[in-house]
Design a protein around this motif. Structure first.
Motif, PDB file in Angstrom:
ATOM      1  N   PHE A  28      11.631   5.911   3.828  1.00  0.00           N
ATOM      2  CA  PHE A  28      10.542   4.849   3.562  1.00  0.00           C
ATOM      3  C   PHE A  28      10.063   4.568   4.862  1.00  0.00           C
ATOM      4  N   LEU A  29      10.919   4.374   5.937  1.00  0.00           N
ATOM      5  CA  LEU A  29      10.289   4.036   7.356  1.00  0.00           C
ATOM      6  C   LEU A  29       9.398   5.114   8.029  1.00  0.00           C
ATOM      7  N   THR A  30       9.865   6.228   7.834  1.00  0.00           N
ATOM      8  CA  THR A  30       9.054   7.621   8.134  1.00  0.00           C
ATOM      9  C   THR A  30       7.722   7.179   7.435  1.00  0.00           C
ATOM     10  N   ILE A  31       7.634   7.411   6.167  1.00  0.00           N
ATOM     11  CA  ILE A  31       6.394   6.966   5.505  1.00  0.00           C
ATOM     12  C   ILE A  31       5.737   5.938   5.971  1.00  0.00           C
ATOM     13  N   LEU A  32       6.180   4.854   6.068  1.00  0.00           N
ATOM     14  CA  LEU A  32       5.611   3.501   6.530  1.00  0.00           C
ATOM     15  C   LEU A  32       4.963   4.012   8.091  1.00  0.00           C
ATOM     16  N   SER A  33       5.496   4.423   8.852  1.00  0.00           N
ATOM     17  CA  SER A  33       5.084   4.951  10.062  1.00  0.00           C
ATOM     18  C   SER A  33       4.069   5.674  10.094  1.00  0.00           C
ATOM     19  N   GLN A  92      11.882  -4.814  -1.049  1.00  0.00           N
ATOM     20  CA  GLN A  92      11.118  -4.175  -0.110  1.00  0.00           C
ATOM     21  C   GLN A  92      11.339  -2.744  -0.181  1.00  0.00           C
ATOM     22  N   GLY A  93      11.168  -2.293  -1.711  1.00  0.00           N
ATOM     23  CA  GLY A  93      10.947  -0.811  -1.920  1.00  0.00           C
ATOM     24  C   GLY A  93      12.420  -0.291  -1.375  1.00  0.00           C
ATOM     25  N   LEU A  94      12.410   0.768  -0.704  1.00  0.00           N
ATOM     26  CA  LEU A  94      13.835   1.527  -0.424  1.00  0.00           C
ATOM     27  C   LEU A  94      14.483   1.012   0.798  1.00  0.00           C
ATOM     28  N   ILE A  95      14.150  -0.243   1.342  1.00  0.00           N
ATOM     29  CA  ILE A  95      14.796  -0.861   2.348  1.00  0.00           C
ATOM     30  C   ILE A  95      16.177  -1.476   2.133  1.00  0.00           C
ATOM     31  N   LYS A 135       0.808  -1.158  -0.106  1.00  0.00           N
ATOM     32  CA  LYS A 135       0.007   0.003   0.033  1.00  0.00           C
ATOM     33  C   LYS A 135       0.921   1.151  -0.260  1.00  0.00           C
ATOM     34  N   VAL A 136       2.235   1.291   0.815  1.00  0.00           N
ATOM     35  CA  VAL A 136       2.772   2.368   0.851  1.00  0.00           C
ATOM     36  C   VAL A 136       3.401   2.487  -0.566  1.00  0.00           C
ATOM     37  N   VAL A 159      19.652   7.355   4.031  1.00  0.00           N
ATOM     38  CA  VAL A 159      18.638   8.200   3.904  1.00  0.00           C
ATOM     39  C   VAL A 159      17.368   7.622   3.375  1.00  0.00           C
ATOM     40  N   GLU A 160      17.321   6.867   2.198  1.00  0.00           N
ATOM     41  CA  GLU A 160      16.262   6.139   1.492  1.00  0.00           C
ATOM     42  C   GLU A 160      15.512   5.364   2.308  1.00  0.00           C
ATOM     43  N   ARG A 161      16.195   4.538   3.281  1.00  0.00           N
ATOM     44  CA  ARG A 161      15.577   3.838   3.883  1.00  0.00           C
ATOM     45  C   ARG A 161      14.752   4.403   5.188  1.00  0.00           C
TER      46      ARG A 161
END
Length: 574
Positions: free
Chosen positions: A440-445, A204-207, A7-8, A435-437
């Motif tokens: 991604f985690l900021t947006i996921l949160s 997993q995207g930007l991870i 979804k993200v 940075v990109e990870r």
């Protein structure tokens, strides 16, 4: 886990946050474009990191930039040519290649990080793990080096590598920075820059990416200065760290809470400065809107080749656990290796409080017996680079030169000398974020769903725009007033103006990219010079005078309750 990530990823693509690079050619795994909205959020994350790690520690941290590409010698010295590897395994039938440890972890649901290739091969055979594509038998696990190679200049022999971390640029520039910053320790060298890692299975995207940006500090310290009083732990006197220690990890234990000073006193964190930077990282991650995390100590076989102790900071978001930062105590590994490979002196002089008298062995050459030039040359070549102690041992071992004992030509004498200090190699503590990870985690949160709609509940200081301004209708006088408000607010805020589509659709678009407040200009504005301010998270609206708008927004960004800003109104346009 995959459902919310999917979804993200969908939201990110639709709203210009990020997407797979080279889409028109089918995309390339591990490479992502950061879109116009994503760049705004990313830049704010970078500035937030710079505030917490550089600006707030300006007494002992400076920032530099160094090249992405370095000569092979640099990465031979760093150990990356030899040790920067991941295990891979190939299907004997279809030749598809997998990252062996990830394949095992996905199937057996257990960590095998750091195990040797032969151990991974044994696990694959014992558990009959086969190719996930064709069902074929897998071969032997082997190591694959993750460095991207290139040539520097037109000559094929001039090998270079794209850096896999920004660290080596800080190590090779250390002495220059030290001399330019009043020659004192501790000194932190910060850098934000692009790196490349030829990942086997980016996912997993930007991870996990093949090209990304790192924000990290190499913090140089005197290893003998472990006095807690010299470390500003007082800034985090109330900070507690959740730590999964190596011993607890081995018995499948859980993270335990430790006060910061307690973690240092009990040697849970062996280097006090590392505890300090872990506390800084805790504050930074909370400012990203991620409140649940812990530090997981890596076991000896899981650590990188340079590390004496490593902790991964693990973010926990809706039950998903992902590493957001790494904290390593690198000892003197890096500077000592670069000294060896470059031949340059990267030591620092530590001055004693009082001079000391020490006994020192000195090599004395008997010149009267060394008139023969060839004999002198042989002896000088033999002694070159050896300490007085090593030469003394050679004399004890009765080493011969032209059938004569070395002792005929060389004597070792012990003398007392007054010394004022000594040279040492600084040790290094490293906090590092991708940075990109982190984006991604900021947006996921921040990802939320409300009444069938998506909103990105970002912390206000990370939103791509502070404010959106909308005219309710496509009427010239409303558009003119909206543009005036946008221009007035743009002096202080990042403002998005949007007059396309229904007001409900515009609210939804603003919510999906995380804009905290939306100002709407409607027909009543023309009557009483007032506008509505809409809150992203609650969808509540208040009406305020345009003359009071800037003051009202200042209060909101300071955290004042939304319902205290103006008169609450009901809106039927949601």
């Amino acid at each position: 886990m995959s459902e919310v990530i999917d979804k993200v990823l969908d939201l990110a693509k639709r709203r210009g946050i990020f997407w797979l690079s080279y889409e028109i050619y089918g995309g390339v795994a591990g490479f992502y474009d950061i879109g116009p909205v994503g760049v705004r959020i990313k830049n704010r994350i970078v500035e937030l990191w710079r505030k917490y790690f550089v600006k707030d520690n300006g007494d002992f941290v400076v920032e530099i930039e160094s090249p992405m590409i370095g000569p092979a010698k640099v990465f031979e010295a760093s150990g990356h040519v030899e040790s920067f590897t991941d295990p891979i395994v190939e299907c004997n039938n279809c030749k598809r290649i997998y990252r062996a440890d990830h394949l095992i972890e996905d199937i057996l649901k257990k960590s095998v990080e750091g195990l040797k290739p032969e151990e991974l091969t044994r696990i694959i055979k014992e558990n009959n793990i086969r190719c996930q594509y064709c069902g074929g038998e897998l071969g032997e696990v082997r190591l694959f080096n993750l460095l991207f190679t290139t040539n520097i200049g037109p000559y094929t022999g001039n090998l270079g590598y794209i850096r896999p971390e920004t660290a080596q640029g800080m190590f090779t520039a250390f002495k220059r920075v030290y001399e330019a910053t009043r020659q004192r320790l501790p000194i932190g060298i910060a850098q934000i820059g692009k790196v490349g890692r030829n990942e086997i299975s980016p996912r997993q995207g930007l991870i996990r990416m093949r090209e990304f940006t790192i924000m990290e500090i190499e913090f140089f310290i005197d290893p003998e200065d472990n006095n807690i009083e010299n470390i500003p732990l007082y800034r985090f006197k109330d900070t507690k760290l959740n730590i999964l220690t190596a011993s607890e990890k081995e018995k499948d234990g859980k993270p335990q809470e430790f006060k910061l000073e307690e973690s240092v006193r009990e040697k849970i964190i062996i280097q006090p400065w590392m505890a300090y930077w872990m506390a800084v990282a805790s504050s930074f991650v909370k400012a990203l809107g991620i409140n649940e995390f812990y530090f997981e100590e890596k076991l000896p076989y899981e650590r990188a080749h340079y590390s004496k102790q490593t902790f991964d900071q693990i973010a926990v978001i809706n039950g998903i656990k992902v590493e957001i930062s790494g904290h390593a105590y690198r000892g003197d590994y890096d500077l000592s290796r670069h000294m060896k490979y470059s031949g340059q002196d990267l030591t620092i002089f530590r001055k004693y409080k009082e001079p000391k008298m020490i006994k020192k062995k000195t090599v004395i050459v008997n010149n009267t017996k060394l008139k023969d030039k060839e004999l002198r040359k042989k002896i000088m070549e033999l002694l070159n680079g050896k300490s007085a102690e090593e030469i003394e041992q050679m004399i004890r071992n009765n080493v011969m030169i032209d059938d004569k004992p070395l002792s005929e030509f060389i004597n070792i004498v012990e003398r007392e000398e007054k010394v004022h200090g000594e040279h040492f190699i600084p040790h290094v503590v490293e906090p590092s974020f991708g940075v990109e990870r982190t984006l991604f985690l900021t947006i996921l949160s921040a990802y939320k769903e409300k009444e069938g709609r998506v909103l990105l509940s970002l912390p206000r200081h990370l939103a791509p725009y502070d404010i959106a301004v909308f005219p309710l209708l496509e009427r010239e006088e409303l558009i003119r007033k909206s543009v005036e408000i946008r221009e007035s607010l743009s002096e202080k805020y990042e403002v998005l103006y949007d007059d396309s589509g229904s007001i409900g659709r515009r609210y939804a678009r603003a919510d999906e990219i995380g804009i905290p407040f939306a100002i709407t200009v409607d027909p009543q504005t023309l009557v009483d010079n007032s506008v509505t301010i809409r809150d992203r998270d609650s969808w509540k609206q208040v009406r305020v005078k345009i003359d009071d708008l800037k003051i009202s927004l200042e209060k909101l960004f300071r955290g004042e309750a939304f319902n205290k800003i103006g008169i609450e109104v009901n809106d039927s346009n949601e």
